[in-house]
Design an enzyme around this catalytic site. Structure first.
Site, mmCIF file in Angstrom:
data_model
loop_
_atom_site.group_PDB
_atom_site.id
_atom_site.type_symbol
_atom_site.label_atom_id
_atom_site.label_comp_id
_atom_site.label_asym_id
_atom_site.label_seq_id
_atom_site.Cartn_x
_atom_site.Cartn_y
_atom_site.Cartn_z
ATOM 1 N N LYS A 226 50.943 59.008 35.574
ATOM 2 C CA LYS A 226 49.735 59.720 35.133
ATOM 3 C C LYS A 226 49.677 61.126 35.739
ATOM 4 O O LYS A 226 49.385 62.102 35.048
ATOM 5 C CB LYS A 226 48.486 58.913 35.506
ATOM 6 N N GLU A 236 45.134 68.316 27.603
ATOM 7 C CA GLU A 236 45.556 67.497 26.469
ATOM 8 C C GLU A 236 45.882 68.331 25.217
ATOM 9 O O GLU A 236 45.425 68.028 24.108
ATOM 10 C CB GLU A 236 44.486 66.442 26.143
ATOM 11 N N HIS A 247 44.222 53.803 22.612
ATOM 12 C CA HIS A 247 42.839 54.212 22.868
ATOM 13 C C HIS A 247 42.095 54.688 21.623
ATOM 14 O O HIS A 247 40.870 54.708 21.618
ATOM 15 C CB HIS A 247 42.787 55.297 23.945
HETATM 16 N N1 LIG Z 1 38.631 59.377 32.873
HETATM 17 C C1 LIG Z 1 39.696 58.768 32.439
HETATM 18 O O1 LIG Z 1 40.781 59.358 32.348
HETATM 19 C C2 LIG Z 1 39.600 57.326 32.042
HETATM 20 C C3 LIG Z 1 40.763 56.577 31.801
HETATM 21 C C4 LIG Z 1 40.630 55.225 31.505
HETATM 22 C C5 LIG Z 1 39.369 54.639 31.463
HETATM 23 N N2 LIG Z 1 38.272 55.392 31.704
HETATM 24 C C6 LIG Z 1 36.929 54.800 31.683
HETATM 25 O O2 LIG Z 1 36.861 53.816 32.695
HETATM 26 C C7 LIG Z 1 35.857 52.873 32.345
HETATM 27 C C8 LIG Z 1 36.374 51.475 32.613
HETATM 28 O O3 LIG Z 1 36.630 51.363 34.006
HETATM 29 P P1 LIG Z 1 36.694 49.947 34.741
HETATM 30 O O4 LIG Z 1 37.523 49.013 33.958
HETATM 31 O O5 LIG Z 1 37.045 50.232 36.161
HETATM 32 O O6 LIG Z 1 35.205 49.396 34.580
HETATM 33 P P2 LIG Z 1 33.921 49.397 35.528
HETATM 34 O O7 LIG Z 1 33.786 50.645 36.259
HETATM 35 O O8 LIG Z 1 32.800 48.965 34.653
HETATM 36 O O9 LIG Z 1 34.247 48.236 36.580
HETATM 37 C C9 LIG Z 1 34.401 46.910 36.114
HETATM 38 C C10 LIG Z 1 33.574 45.923 36.942
HETATM 39 O O10 LIG Z 1 34.224 45.684 38.188
HETATM 40 C C11 LIG Z 1 33.271 45.750 39.257
HETATM 41 N N3 LIG Z 1 34.036 46.168 40.429
HETATM 42 C C12 LIG Z 1 34.559 47.393 40.666
HETATM 43 N N4 LIG Z 1 35.311 47.373 41.780
HETATM 44 C C13 LIG Z 1 35.229 46.128 42.275
HETATM 45 C C14 LIG Z 1 35.823 45.489 43.408
HETATM 46 N N5 LIG Z 1 36.671 46.123 44.227
HETATM 47 N N6 LIG Z 1 35.515 44.189 43.634
HETATM 48 C C15 LIG Z 1 34.697 43.512 42.777
HETATM 49 N N7 LIG Z 1 34.135 44.051 41.669
HETATM 50 C C16 LIG Z 1 34.416 45.350 41.436
HETATM 51 C C17 LIG Z 1 32.232 46.718 38.759
HETATM 52 O O11 LIG Z 1 30.994 46.497 39.379
HETATM 53 C C18 LIG Z 1 32.169 46.388 37.266
HETATM 54 O O12 LIG Z 1 31.281 45.323 37.042
HETATM 55 C C19 LIG Z 1 35.510 53.125 30.886
HETATM 56 O O13 LIG Z 1 34.290 53.773 30.791
HETATM 57 C C20 LIG Z 1 36.614 54.047 30.422
HETATM 58 O O14 LIG Z 1 36.196 54.893 29.374
HETATM 59 C C21 LIG Z 1 38.359 56.709 31.991
#
Ligand SMILES: NC(=O)c1ccc[n+]([C@@H]2O[C@H](COP(=O)([O-])OP(=O)(O)OC[C@H]3O[C@@H](n4cnc5c(N)ncnc54)[C@H](O)[C@@H]3O)[C@@H](O)[C@H]2O)c1
Length: 369
Positions: A226, A236, A247
């Site tokens: 990445k 991008e 995506h």
């Molecule tokens: N900016 C970017 O380049 C990029 C790339 C990919 C995804 N995203 C975004 O990321 C988001 C998805 O991220 P995600 O999958 O991390 O979801 P999220 O942030 O919702 O986390 C998922 C769940 O895990 C829990 N959690 C987090 N860390 C934990 C830990 N260490 N222990 C226990 N529980 C924990 C959180 O409370 C949440 O309920 C989406 O909004 C997506 O659009 C952004």
């Protein structure tokens, strides 16, 4: 990238973003980076705050006044309304232009915090401390920040690099299994787009259960992929588009499910559909598409979906994708494992018809075999 540090240096930018990576390294956070900060606010969701904000607050408050701002967990918090609440709380707490925000959490907290940092008093410094596997290998790196709008996912946002990404893999010890699978799916995506030997490593496993140490061993190479792509093309304009494999349809499925399907699960469904379209069009090698499908089964991510979204709605959201030009839907697809198609104009996208998208969704609904 081995455990240690890496720097993303974006051409034309005076500042660089340092990425620190290791296991149980929280106490080694480079506090010197915060020397000039007037105060610190840790933004986290309530689940992560309960687990980890105490230890970080203790660390930072040795030198700076440190506040905690908590949001509700989950994608439905990634809105302008939450961003506005965070900014308003920052103002109440007296944060100024020299204050620093710390995003402590998964991709939702990271995207939101970066976005608020980019607009509060026209921009303040922030740090990413990702706590999900998905955030550690993907969302915390690259400076894409933003929120979802009523009319689609990530439709409001900015490019804004953190001053540092601090990846402590010990946070993964408390992550629920379905969240681990979401992160693994992004690792598989990264290997398909750029690293065939990493794909083979995952493919050659005899068990479908990934132990935490095994997972942790996959993180450095994924972070390396990445970072390298972002360094080459921050905004991008071309090659960064390859990170979007899965995506285009994935985001549309996620939006059309009203976020009842997770981002990770939706991207898997998107990889299945986009891979299938590329295979039908003769772009993605048929054998390699089958290998993708079998690896998704191996990581327990070969989801069967029937009623979670409406195809017409998905199509409507696909037309809003940021890669589209002049009303033509464009996506990034693989040619083979480890290599993405460069597209006819060298822009790493191919045009896809609405009919092809609908067919792929029908194929998915019928079991995706
Ligand atoms: N900016 C970017 O380049 C990029 C790339 C990919 C995804 N995203 C975004 O990321 C988001 C998805 O991220 P995600 O999958 O991390 O979801 P999220 O942030 O919702 O986390 C998922 C769940 O895990 C829990 N959690 C987090 N860390 C934990 C830990 N260490 N222990 C226990 N529980 C924990 C959180 O409370 C949440 O309920 C989406 O909004 C997506 O659009 C952004």
């Amino acid at each position: 990238m081995a455990q240690g540090t890496l720097e993303i240096v974006i051409p034309g930018r005076p500042a660089k973003c340092s990425i620190f990576l290791g296991d149980h390294i929280s106490r080694q956070f480079p506090v010197a980076l915060l020397n000039e900060a007037t105060s610190i606010a840790i933004v986290s969701d309530e689940v992560v705050a309960r687990l980890y904000s105490g230890q970080l607050r203790q660390l930072f408050s040795k030198t700076k006044t440190t506040h905690i701002i908590t949001i509700r967990h989950g994608e439905r918090s990634k809105t302008l309304a939450t961003a506005s609440r965070i900014a308003s709380r920052m103002s109440d707490l007296g944060l100024d232009r020299k204050s620093v925000l710390i995003a402590l959490g998964g991709g939702v907290v990271g995207d939101l915090t970066g976005f608020v940092a980019s607009i509060f008093k026209r921009g303040i410094n922030y740090v990413q401390i990702p706590t999900t596997l998905l955030a550690q290998v993907d969302s915390s790196i690259g400076g894409k920040c933003g929120v979802d709008a009523d009319w689609g996912k990530n439709q409001i946002g900015t490019f804004y690099q953190p001053i540092c990404v601090f990846i402590d893999t010990s946070f993964l010890d408390t992550l629920p299994e379905h969240e681990v699978v979401n992160g693994l799916a992004e690792i598989v995506k990264s290997s398909i787009i750029a690293n065939s030997s990493m794909f083979e490593k995952i493919e050659s496993r005899t068990s479908d259960f990934f132990s935490i140490p095994e997972l942790k061993s996959l993180i450095p190479s994924t972070v390396g992929i990445k970072s390298k792509v972002v360094e080459t093309d921050e905004r991008e304009a071309n090659v960064r588009r390859i990170l979007n494999y899965g995506h285009t349809i994935g985001h549309a499925i996620e939006s059309s499910s009203d976020y009842s399907l997770s981002h990770g699960k939706s991207v898997v469904l998107g990889m299945m559909c986009e891979g299938w379209i590329a295979c039908q069009s003769g772009i993605f090698d048929r054998k390699d598409f089958a290998r993708q499908q079998s690896v998704l089964s191996k990581i327990r991510a070969r989801y069967k979906i029937k009623t979670d979204f409406e195809s017409r709605k998905v199509l409507r959201f696909v037309t809003l994708d940021k890669k589209n030009t002049a009303g033509i839907v464009r996506m990034s697809v693989p040619e083979r494992i480890g290599k993405m198609d460069t597209g006819t104009d060298g822009n790493f996208t191919v045009s896809v018809s609405r009919e092809q998208i609908l067919q792929s969704l029908n194929w998915l609904r019928s079991g995706g075999n």
